[in-house]
Design an enzyme around this catalytic site. Sequence first.
Site, mmCIF file in Angstrom:
data_model
loop_
_atom_site.group_PDB
_atom_site.id
_atom_site.type_symbol
_atom_site.label_atom_id
_atom_site.label_comp_id
_atom_site.label_asym_id
_atom_site.label_seq_id
_atom_site.Cartn_x
_atom_site.Cartn_y
_atom_site.Cartn_z
ATOM 1 N N TYR A 1 16.155 108.663 40.848
ATOM 2 C CA TYR A 1 14.772 109.017 41.205
ATOM 3 C C TYR A 1 14.422 108.604 42.636
ATOM 4 O O TYR A 1 13.238 108.467 42.957
ATOM 5 C CB TYR A 1 13.800 108.385 40.205
ATOM 6 C CG TYR A 1 13.715 109.155 38.891
ATOM 7 C CD1 TYR A 1 13.321 110.493 38.858
ATOM 8 C CD2 TYR A 1 14.024 108.545 37.677
ATOM 9 C CE1 TYR A 1 13.248 111.199 37.669
ATOM 10 C CE2 TYR A 1 13.946 109.237 36.468
ATOM 11 C CZ TYR A 1 13.548 110.574 36.482
ATOM 12 O OH TYR A 1 13.471 111.273 35.294
ATOM 13 N N ASN B 1 7.739 112.652 28.960
ATOM 14 C CA ASN B 1 7.968 114.103 28.925
ATOM 15 C C ASN B 1 9.380 114.482 28.504
ATOM 16 O O ASN B 1 9.843 115.586 28.755
ATOM 17 C CB ASN B 1 7.526 114.758 30.243
ATOM 18 C CG ASN B 1 8.367 114.324 31.422
ATOM 19 O OD1 ASN B 1 9.329 113.570 31.263
ATOM 20 N ND2 ASN B 1 8.028 114.797 32.603
ATOM 21 N N LYS C 1 15.523 111.774 27.798
ATOM 22 C CA LYS C 1 15.003 110.457 28.167
ATOM 23 C C LYS C 1 14.842 109.583 26.918
ATOM 24 O O LYS C 1 14.942 110.067 25.774
ATOM 25 C CB LYS C 1 13.670 110.633 28.894
ATOM 26 C CG LYS C 1 13.803 111.396 30.237
ATOM 27 C CD LYS C 1 12.439 111.546 30.900
ATOM 28 C CE LYS C 1 12.534 112.330 32.193
ATOM 29 N NZ LYS C 1 11.217 112.469 32.852
ATOM 30 N N HIS D 1 14.839 115.393 31.454
ATOM 31 C CA HIS D 1 14.987 115.677 32.886
ATOM 32 C C HIS D 1 15.927 116.852 33.069
ATOM 33 O O HIS D 1 16.920 116.965 32.358
ATOM 34 C CB HIS D 1 15.570 114.460 33.611
ATOM 35 C CG HIS D 1 16.052 114.787 34.992
ATOM 36 N ND1 HIS D 1 15.216 114.821 36.077
ATOM 37 C CD2 HIS D 1 17.275 115.185 35.453
ATOM 38 C CE1 HIS D 1 15.902 115.197 37.147
ATOM 39 N NE2 HIS D 1 17.158 115.417 36.798
ATOM 40 N N GLU E 1 23.255 115.065 41.253
ATOM 41 C CA GLU E 1 22.991 114.330 40.013
ATOM 42 C C GLU E 1 24.233 114.301 39.108
ATOM 43 O O GLU E 1 24.510 113.278 38.484
ATOM 44 C CB GLU E 1 21.781 114.942 39.305
ATOM 45 C CG GLU E 1 20.493 114.682 40.107
ATOM 46 C CD GLU E 1 19.246 115.345 39.518
ATOM 47 O OE1 GLU E 1 19.365 116.145 38.563
ATOM 48 O OE2 GLU E 1 18.143 115.054 40.032
HETATM 49 P P1 DAT Z 1 10.215 116.778 36.814
HETATM 50 O O1 DAT Z 1 10.776 115.772 35.835
HETATM 51 O O2 DAT Z 1 9.480 117.895 36.116
HETATM 52 O O3 DAT Z 1 11.235 117.250 37.804
HETATM 53 P P2 DAT Z 1 9.100 115.182 38.994
HETATM 54 O O4 DAT Z 1 10.454 115.268 39.645
HETATM 55 O O5 DAT Z 1 7.917 115.555 39.800
HETATM 56 O O6 DAT Z 1 9.064 116.039 37.638
HETATM 57 O O7 DAT Z 1 8.862 113.702 38.485
HETATM 58 C C1 DAT Z 1 9.913 112.984 37.876
HETATM 59 C C2 DAT Z 1 9.368 112.252 36.683
HETATM 60 O O8 DAT Z 1 8.425 111.273 37.119
HETATM 61 C C3 DAT Z 1 8.618 113.121 35.706
HETATM 62 O O9 DAT Z 1 9.476 113.770 34.777
HETATM 63 C C4 DAT Z 1 7.717 112.134 35.034
HETATM 64 C C5 DAT Z 1 7.388 111.166 36.163
HETATM 65 N N1 DAT Z 1 6.125 111.525 36.812
HETATM 66 C C6 DAT Z 1 5.924 112.560 37.648
HETATM 67 N N2 DAT Z 1 4.641 112.615 38.067
HETATM 68 C C7 DAT Z 1 4.036 111.566 37.455
HETATM 69 C C8 DAT Z 1 2.707 111.066 37.444
HETATM 70 N N3 DAT Z 1 1.749 111.643 38.177
HETATM 71 N N4 DAT Z 1 2.437 109.971 36.686
HETATM 72 C C9 DAT Z 1 3.398 109.386 35.959
HETATM 73 N N5 DAT Z 1 4.675 109.795 35.918
HETATM 74 C C10 DAT Z 1 4.989 110.877 36.651
HETATM 75 MG MG MG Z 2 12.191 116.342 39.390
#
Ligand code: DAT
Ligand code: MG
Length: 149
Positions: A49, A112, A9, A115, A126
Amino acid sequence: MERTFIMIKPDGVQRGLVGEVIGRFEAKGFTLVGLKLMSVPQELAEEHYDVHKERPFFGSLVEFICSSPVVAMVWEGDGVVTSARKLIGATNPLSAEPGTIRGDFGVSVGRNLIHGSDAIETAKREIDLWFNEKELSSWEPTLKTWLYE
Ligand code: DAT
Ligand code: MG
């Protein structure tokens, strides 16, 4: 052979962690089959997303992904989808184990770093979304007999 979609990212690129991240996947024994640095169009970030479109963070997440270039990759290997998620660590870097990418380099969920596809079917979707077939190279690593029995 199984493939997964990995994206460094904007924060990972800006913080100079591209080499570190690629090195971890290489050292593990996975094979790089696609790689590009790119600025992400809003429609692509929204499509990527899409599963999170009703979540309160969707807007800021899309804005963030489009704010600075990302490195999009496809990695190949037995079990790579699940294993990559383990290399990456938990979504919230504060909960991610030391030794994982997020655990070693991150402190907040909205930054974080990386991805990774969460399932084989998601990975297919994807990879199709981010790469043309011509941008992917199938190749046989010379090391293969030293990685697989
Ligand atoms: P991952 O990237 O571990 O698959 P995810 O699919 O639940 O996690 O979410 C996608 C992204 O969205 C994640 O990398 C960071 C953001 N995100 C997730 N939960 C969040 C939250 N509670 N607040 C802010 N950003 C969040
Ligand atoms: Mg995810």
